[in-house]
Scaffold this active site. Structure first.
Site, short mmCIF file in Angstrom:
data_model
loop_
_atom_site.label_atom_id
_atom_site.label_comp_id
_atom_site.label_asym_id
_atom_site.label_seq_id
_atom_site.Cartn_x
_atom_site.Cartn_y
_atom_site.Cartn_z
N HIS A 364 -7.09 -1.22 -8.64
CA HIS A 364 -6.38 -0.21 -9.42
C HIS A 364 -6.58 1.20 -8.85
CE1 HIS A 364 -6.46 -2.89 -13.32
NE2 HIS A 364 -5.67 -3.36 -12.37
C1 LIG Z 1 -4.56 -8.12 -5.71
C2 LIG Z 1 -4.03 -7.18 -6.77
C3 LIG Z 1 -3.96 -7.60 -8.09
C4 LIG Z 1 -3.48 -6.73 -9.08
N1 LIG Z 1 -3.38 -7.19 -10.37
C5 LIG Z 1 -2.87 -6.39 -11.31
C6 LIG Z 1 -2.69 -6.87 -12.65
O1 LIG Z 1 -3.00 -8.02 -12.96
N2 LIG Z 1 -2.17 -6.00 -13.57
C7 LIG Z 1 -1.83 -4.73 -13.26
O2 LIG Z 1 -1.37 -4.00 -14.15
N3 LIG Z 1 -1.99 -4.24 -12.01
C8 LIG Z 1 -2.49 -5.04 -11.03
N4 LIG Z 1 -2.64 -4.57 -9.76
C9 LIG Z 1 -2.36 -3.15 -9.51
C10 LIG Z 1 -0.86 -2.86 -9.32
O3 LIG Z 1 -0.30 -3.81 -8.42
C11 LIG Z 1 -0.71 -1.43 -8.77
O4 LIG Z 1 -1.28 -0.50 -9.66
C12 LIG Z 1 0.75 -1.05 -8.56
O5 LIG Z 1 1.41 -1.98 -7.73
C13 LIG Z 1 0.81 0.33 -7.92
O6 LIG Z 1 2.14 0.62 -7.60
P1 LIG Z 1 2.50 1.66 -6.47
O7 LIG Z 1 3.98 1.78 -6.46
O8 LIG Z 1 1.68 2.90 -6.65
O9 LIG Z 1 1.99 1.02 -5.09
P2 LIG Z 1 2.38 -0.41 -4.36
O10 LIG Z 1 2.77 -1.36 -5.43
O11 LIG Z 1 1.23 -0.66 -3.51
O12 LIG Z 1 3.68 -0.03 -3.56
C14 LIG Z 1 3.63 0.68 -2.35
C15 LIG Z 1 4.67 0.11 -1.40
O13 LIG Z 1 4.78 0.96 -0.26
C16 LIG Z 1 4.77 0.16 0.91
N5 LIG Z 1 4.19 1.00 1.98
C17 LIG Z 1 2.94 1.50 2.03
N6 LIG Z 1 2.80 2.24 3.13
C18 LIG Z 1 3.98 2.23 3.79
C19 LIG Z 1 4.46 2.85 5.01
N7 LIG Z 1 3.70 3.63 5.77
N8 LIG Z 1 5.75 2.59 5.39
C20 LIG Z 1 6.55 1.79 4.63
N9 LIG Z 1 6.16 1.22 3.46
C21 LIG Z 1 4.88 1.44 3.05
C22 LIG Z 1 3.91 -1.04 0.56
O14 LIG Z 1 4.21 -2.12 1.40
C23 LIG Z 1 4.31 -1.28 -0.89
O15 LIG Z 1 5.45 -2.09 -0.97
C24 LIG Z 1 -3.09 -5.42 -8.74
C25 LIG Z 1 -3.15 -5.00 -7.40
C26 LIG Z 1 -3.59 -5.88 -6.42
C27 LIG Z 1 -3.61 -5.41 -4.97
#
Ligand SMILES: Cc1cc2nc3c(=O)[nH]c(=O)nc-3n(C[C@H](O)[C@H](O)[C@H](O)COP(=O)(O)OP(=O)(O)OC[C@H]3O[C@@H](n4cnc5c(N)ncnc54)[C@H](O)[C@@H]3O)c2cc1C
Length: 435
Positions: A364
């Protein structure tokens, strides 16, 4: 709390409509939940006898039954809901992106790595990225939006010359904007556990060690939508307060009919079950910094867990509460002995030693592009990067502090609210289209 930190427009009342807009709650709409949104939220379909024993034991230990952790009250014990539709994960890609793929103004490029944001002066004008070994430039007609998550968004800003000037110069990068908070303030829910040996051999540990049981679980999922694969990684939840006088729960637990020593490691070779204990509002803050100007090089990350006495105290008290639940009659019928940390551990030092040995991430990470008006903040309450034009960050990295539950739904709320901001800015300046 986000609003109290100076973020106008981010109070509970302000953000609730965006949670509701995102949601399709299969139980139906109410004051806290939406219906008809892209993100399908459903009840757990499969139960294990240990789940029922755990819920009963927690009630025996004085915790109330809570049918909805995302409703009026967070305290209590019960099954967690899942972002699942028709028995399959309803991710943001499934709920939002796939239905939009046919739109003429959307092009998705996969296997592309953003290398840096392009600037003209202090205005972001595009992104440089690599795909199949070839460099490309995408020019923005409107704004550039970073949504790389709490690790990549600050990394990409630093690679683009936005961050602590001394760090950027150390790596030979031209400084576009000296913004010291980029990569600072990292928060995460540190995750620790207590493990018991179960009396019968019917836990997920046995499934993980037997091809036969895995095949059975696969068939049960495919043909009956039942069994281990329908349970999720954290099926049963409990939120509790470690001391009197708190306004809200300060620990979250997840119960699993299986066990392991540390996140990412193999499951135990004995029948086991575990309660993970997670602080809801940790105070510790870490940091993230590039180690190289190479966009493919992982940054250095220090989560700085347990760097305040309060964070240590909450987890020590939290694990003692977990042990009380396991000592309740309903759970005592199901377990033989405490395996981790073991019944002899009872002093604060003993618990802390156990925490240090096996604690890890709950996945998280947040707050590395912290929103706020204060020094150290990276974006303003409209998610615009301080001191620059045409650049917003819209992901978990903007959270002023990590939310007191899991982060996925809150991140999607940020995206829903960010979408409104981007649309209204585009309407106010019709010549500038969002890109
Ligand atoms: C193993 C795991 C289990 C989890 N379980 C839960 C759960 O049960 N419940 C819950 O509420 N939350 C859970 N989470 C947390 C939740 O997934 C995250 O809080 C949420 O996805 C964050 O969203 P975000 O958009 O900030 O980032 P992300 O979802 O990480 O999205 C970022 C995106 O940007 C892309 N990216 C990154 N860098 C680059 C780059 N340089 N160029 C192009 N693309 C790029 C990545 O590939 C990704 O697709 C979990 C996370 C993980 C890793």
């Amino acid at each position: 709390m986000w609003r109290q930190l100076g973020n106008t427009g981010w109070s509970y009342e302000d953000v609730l409509p965006y949670f509701r807009r995102a949601e399709h709650q299969e139980r139906g709409e109410d004051a806290y939940h939406g219906a008809g949104g892209p993100l399908c939220v459903s009840d757990l379909r499969a139960r294990h006898q240990l789940h029922d024993a755990f819920i009963a034991a927690a009630q025996e230990a004085g915790h109330r039954r809570n049918p909805d952790f995302n409703g009026a009250e967070q305290d209590g014990v019960g099954p967690l809901q899942l972002t699942v539709r028709n028995m399959r994960r309803c991710s943001a890609a499934v709920g939002y992106l796939r239905p939009a793929l046919k739109r003429p103004n959307l092009r998705v490029e996969t296997r592309a790595l953003a290398h840096r944001v392009l600037f003209e002066g202090r205005r972001a004008v595009g992104v440089e990225y690599a795909r199949a070994g070839v460099m490309h430039r995408a020019r923005a007609q409107g704004e550039v939006l970073l949504a790389g998550g709490s690790i990549n968004s600050p990394q990409l800003l630093q690679l683009s010359g936005v961050g602590p000037a001394a760090l950027l110069r150390e790596h030979g990068l031209a400084v576009v904007h000296d913004l010291p908070g980029v990569g600072d303030n990292l928060q995460d829910h540190v995750n620790t556990r207590i493990v018991y040996r179960a009396r019968n051999g019917n836990t997920l540990n046995e499934v993980s060690r037997s091809w036969m049981r895995q095949a059975q679980a696969g068939f049960a999922y495919l043909f009956a939508r039942r069994g281990a694969l329908m349970m999720g990684a954290a099926p049963i939840g409990l939120f509790a307060r470690t001391r009197p006088g708190l306004d809200a729960p300060d620990v979250q637990y997840q119960f699993l009919a299986g066990s392991f020593e540390r996140v990412g490691e193999k499951m135990h070779d004995f029948p086991g079950c575990q309660m993970t204990c997670i602080p809801c509002r940790p105070q510790s803050r870490g940091w993230l910094r590039i180690r190289s100007p190479d966009p493919a090089a992982p940054p250095a990350i220090d989560p700085n867990y347990l760097s305040t006495q309060d964070d240590k105290d909450v987890l020590i008290a939290g694990l003692r509460i977990a042990r009380q639940v396991f000592h309740s009659p309903a759970m005592q019928q199901m377990v033989e002995a405490e395996e981790l940390p073991g019944p002899t551990v009872d002093s604060d030092e003993g618990w802390l030693d156990h925490i240090r040995r096996q604690a890890g991430t709950t996945f998280h990470p947040t707050s590395t592009c912290m929103m706020g008006p204060q020094a150290g903040a990276v974006v303003d309450p409209e998610l615009r990067v301080h001191g620059l034009q045409g650049l917003r960050v819209v992901d978990a990295s903007i959270m002023p502090a990590v939310v007191s539950g899991n982060t996925n739904a809150a991140t999607i709320m940020i995206a829903e609210k960010g979408a409104d901001m981007i649309r209204s800015a585009a309407r106010a300046a019709p010549a500038v289209k969002a890109a």
